[in-house]
Design a protein around this motif. Structure first.
Motif, PDB file in Angstrom:
ATOM      1  N   TYR A  63       0.875  -1.284  -0.426  1.00  0.00           N
ATOM      2  CA  TYR A  63       0.112  -0.019  -0.159  1.00  0.00           C
ATOM      3  C   TYR A  63       1.197   1.135   0.323  1.00  0.00           C
ATOM      4  CZ  TYR A  63      -4.328  -2.786   0.776  1.00  0.00           C
ATOM      5  OH  TYR A  63      -5.524  -2.503   0.365  1.00  0.00           O
ATOM      6  N   GLY A  64       0.435   2.364  -0.983  1.00  0.00           N
ATOM      7  CA  GLY A  64       1.210   3.681  -1.109  1.00  0.00           C
ATOM      8  C   GLY A  64       0.096   4.454  -0.584  1.00  0.00           C
ATOM      9  N   GLN A  65       0.683   5.475   0.230  1.00  0.00           N
ATOM     10  CA  GLN A  65       0.412   6.347   1.254  1.00  0.00           C
ATOM     11  C   GLN A  65       0.810   8.048   0.415  1.00  0.00           C
ATOM     12  OE1 GLN A  65      -0.061   6.452   5.498  1.00  0.00           O
ATOM     13  NE2 GLN A  65       0.266   8.486   5.675  1.00  0.00           N
ATOM     14  N   VAL A  66      -1.010   8.924  -0.093  1.00  0.00           N
ATOM     15  CA  VAL A  66      -0.349  10.529  -1.018  1.00  0.00           C
ATOM     16  C   VAL A  66      -0.057  10.937   0.143  1.00  0.00           C
ATOM     17  CG1 VAL A  66      -1.787  11.435  -2.257  1.00  0.00           C
ATOM     18  CG2 VAL A  66      -2.424  10.055  -2.204  1.00  0.00           C
ATOM     19  N   GLU A  67       1.301  11.331  -0.573  1.00  0.00           N
ATOM     20  CA  GLU A  67       1.968  12.390   0.354  1.00  0.00           C
ATOM     21  C   GLU A  67       2.239  14.072  -0.641  1.00  0.00           C
ATOM     22  OE1 GLU A  67       2.831  12.011   3.486  1.00  0.00           O
ATOM     23  OE2 GLU A  67       2.695  10.797   4.428  1.00  0.00           O
ATOM     24  N   THR A  68       2.643  15.224   0.094  1.00  0.00           N
ATOM     25  CA  THR A  68       3.271  15.916  -0.257  1.00  0.00           C
ATOM     26  C   THR A  68       4.667  16.147  -0.661  1.00  0.00           C
ATOM     27  OG1 THR A  68       2.634  17.481   1.273  1.00  0.00           O
ATOM     28  CG2 THR A  68       0.349  17.255  -0.354  1.00  0.00           C
ATOM     29  N   PRO A  84      -4.746  15.132  -5.235  1.00  0.00           N
ATOM     30  CA  PRO A  84      -4.505  15.890  -4.197  1.00  0.00           C
ATOM     31  C   PRO A  84      -4.920  16.332  -3.475  1.00  0.00           C
ATOM     32  CG  PRO A  84      -4.671  17.443  -5.971  1.00  0.00           C
ATOM     33  CD  PRO A  84      -5.236  16.044  -6.155  1.00  0.00           C
ATOM     34  N   ARG A  85      -6.521  15.754  -3.160  1.00  0.00           N
ATOM     35  CA  ARG A  85      -7.323  16.700  -2.409  1.00  0.00           C
ATOM     36  C   ARG A  85      -7.486  16.158  -1.120  1.00  0.00           C
ATOM     37  NH1 ARG A  85     -13.277  15.786  -5.204  1.00  0.00           N
ATOM     38  NH2 ARG A  85     -12.105  13.627  -5.324  1.00  0.00           N
ATOM     39  N   PHE A  86      -6.945  14.749  -1.075  1.00  0.00           N
ATOM     40  CA  PHE A  86      -6.775  13.554   0.424  1.00  0.00           C
ATOM     41  C   PHE A  86      -5.370  13.205   0.680  1.00  0.00           C
ATOM     42  CE2 PHE A  86     -11.368  13.422  -0.868  1.00  0.00           C
ATOM     43  CZ  PHE A  86     -11.877  13.993  -0.601  1.00  0.00           C
ATOM     44  N   VAL A  87      -4.818  14.291   1.871  1.00  0.00           N
ATOM     45  CA  VAL A  87      -3.148  14.023   1.810  1.00  0.00           C
ATOM     46  C   VAL A  87      -2.842  12.732   2.831  1.00  0.00           C
ATOM     47  CG1 VAL A  87      -1.009  14.399   2.521  1.00  0.00           C
ATOM     48  CG2 VAL A  87      -2.353  15.891   1.167  1.00  0.00           C
ATOM     49  N   GLY A  88      -2.547  10.980   2.929  1.00  0.00           N
ATOM     50  CA  GLY A  88      -2.255  10.564   3.805  1.00  0.00           C
ATOM     51  C   GLY A  88      -3.476   9.198   3.167  1.00  0.00           C
ATOM     52  N   ARG A  89      -3.904   9.222   2.360  1.00  0.00           N
ATOM     53  CA  ARG A  89      -4.943   8.439   1.530  1.00  0.00           C
ATOM     54  C   ARG A  89      -3.852   6.919   1.246  1.00  0.00           C
ATOM     55  NH1 ARG A  89      -7.576   7.221  -3.445  1.00  0.00           N
ATOM     56  NH2 ARG A  89      -6.304   9.396  -4.594  1.00  0.00           N
ATOM     57  N   ARG A  90      -4.544   6.240   0.962  1.00  0.00           N
ATOM     58  CA  ARG A  90      -3.594   4.522   0.740  1.00  0.00           C
ATOM     59  C   ARG A  90      -4.166   4.405  -0.415  1.00  0.00           C
ATOM     60  NH1 ARG A  90      -3.811   0.562   5.587  1.00  0.00           N
ATOM     61  NH2 ARG A  90      -1.568  -0.063   4.192  1.00  0.00           N
ATOM     62  N   MET A  91      -3.392   3.547  -1.487  1.00  0.00           N
ATOM     63  CA  MET A  91      -3.428   3.427  -2.305  1.00  0.00           C
ATOM     64  C   MET A  91      -2.851   1.799  -2.899  1.00  0.00           C
ATOM     65  SD  MET A  91      -3.658   6.489  -4.784  1.00  0.00           S
ATOM     66  CE  MET A  91      -4.081   5.050  -6.541  1.00  0.00           C
ATOM     67  N   PRO A  92      -3.474   1.467  -3.438  1.00  0.00           N
ATOM     68  CA  PRO A  92      -2.515  -0.673  -3.783  1.00  0.00           C
ATOM     69  C   PRO A  92      -1.651  -0.089  -5.016  1.00  0.00           C
ATOM     70  CG  PRO A  92      -4.827  -0.104  -4.220  1.00  0.00           C
ATOM     71  CD  PRO A  92      -5.171   0.662  -3.534  1.00  0.00           C
ATOM     72  N   VAL A  93      -0.791  -0.871  -4.627  1.00  0.00           N
ATOM     73  CA  VAL A  93       0.286  -0.520  -5.719  1.00  0.00           C
ATOM     74  C   VAL A  93       0.926  -2.080  -5.418  1.00  0.00           C
ATOM     75  CG1 VAL A  93       2.899   0.717  -5.736  1.00  0.00           C
ATOM     76  CG2 VAL A  93       0.857   1.259  -4.916  1.00  0.00           C
TER      77      VAL A  93
END
Length: 332
Positions: free
Chosen positions: A40-45, A252-261
């Motif tokens: 899982y990857g996490q959306v980060e800035t 980019p609206r939700f920083v910290g959202r997890r996504m499968p990778v």
């Protein structure tokens, strides 16, 4: 043509159609498959910078809240220290008094210039009058500099955004008492990416620039979304390697959202056949194999997972098929 002749032609045509339908074969070869590791990857800035207060005081205005978009240099909050206003008033009073003293000293100096021309006063007394004027002017300049410092401190009560981005958190509220250097807001900017935490056993298998699949296992109807492994961090913490993946169009609206990778962590050999070549009967999977003499025989196989190749679904055959076998395919 008689009715019997017509029936014979139809039968021969049907036989020809059957032969055509089973005439296509595929010679089995080993294929290199990429081994994928699902994480899982996490959306980060790219940047996460705190907007800090520059003076201590009371927050009188708060202009942003979580989720607001801000520009670089935009005011986030206003901090006021009442003592600075009192100091400014004190300096103004001292400047007023010094200006009055300067007027008197300059008048005395002007009279001294007239008197020294007539020889009424000595040169030493005239120098004292000139020195008095210079001293007062110097004090006025010093107080003016002090006033500029206090004005700058008052101006620094405005908490400014360090860069353009989205406000992630605002740990202060209107009326809060803050000290210099406290965080008034956290601003995230510089674009977004996926931050991965990969087990260290796969560290040597990852390369910067490699293509990364976003999402779970691809199907025939799914849209393949990929990213690029942009950076591998050299420090491993807690048995995990940190990595950044650049993905076009990442929300980019939700920083910290997890996504499968899915990460490529190696390659292995496999035997693949098209899904349409398999025939399932009674819970068993069969393939039709063409022998060297042209005879066709059905063979029981054990299929594995599916692979999408050029838009077609292929199945890995675990047992029951060897390299060089000719698999009969049904024409579509």
């Amino acid at each position: 043509m008689t009715t019997r002749g017509i029936l014979v032609c139809l039968v021969l045509s049907a036989v020809g159609f059957v032969e055509t339908a089973w005439s296509q074969t595929l010679t089995v070869e080993e294929t290199l498959l990429v081994e994928w590791k699902s994480v899982y990857g996490q959306v980060e800035t790219r940047n996460r910078v705190p907007a800090r207060t520059r003076i201590g005081g009371t927050v009188t205005e708060l202009d942003v809240s979580e989720g607001d978009q801000v520009e670089a240099g935009q005011r986030i909050a206003m901090v006021v220290d009442d003592k600075l206003d009192f100091q400014l008033g004190s300096l103004d009073a001292r400047l007023t008094a010094l200006n009055a003293q300067l007027e008197t000293a300059e008048a005395d100096l002007a009279r001294g210039e007239q008197l020294i021309e007539r020889g009424v006063i000595t040169a030493q007394r005239f120098d004292q009058l000139q020195t008095a004027v210079d001293v007062i002017q110097g004090e006025i300049r010093s107080l003016g500099s002090e006033r500029l410092v206090i004005e700058q401190q008052i101006a620094e009560g405005a908490v400014l955004s360090p860069e353009a981005g989205v406000v992630l958190s605002v740990p202060i509220s209107r009326g809060s008492v803050v000290k210099p250097g406290e965080v008034a807001a956290v601003v995230a900017g510089g674009g977004v990416f996926l931050r991965l935490s990969v087990p260290e056993r796969h560290a040597s298998d990852l390369l910067e620039g490699a293509e990364i699949e976003i999402g779970t296992v691809q199907t025939e109807t799914s849209t393949r979304k990929t990213g690029r492994l942009a950076k591998l961090y050299p420090q491993i913490e807690g048995g995990r390697l940190q990595a950044d993946v650049e993905v076009a169009g990442l929300d980019p609206r939700f920083v910290g959202r997890r996504m499968p990778v899915r990460l490529p962590v190696g390659e292995r050999s496999a035997i693949l056949v098209p899904e349409r070549a398999l025939d399932r009967v009674g819970g068993l999977d069969f393939l039709t194999i063409e022998a060297e003499d042209g005879d066709k025989r059905r063979r029981t196989v054990v299929p594995g997972g599916t692979v999408i190749r050029d838009g077609e679904t292929w199945r890995e055959i675990l047992t029951g098929l060897d390299v060089g076998d000719r698999v009969v395919l049904e024409n579509e």
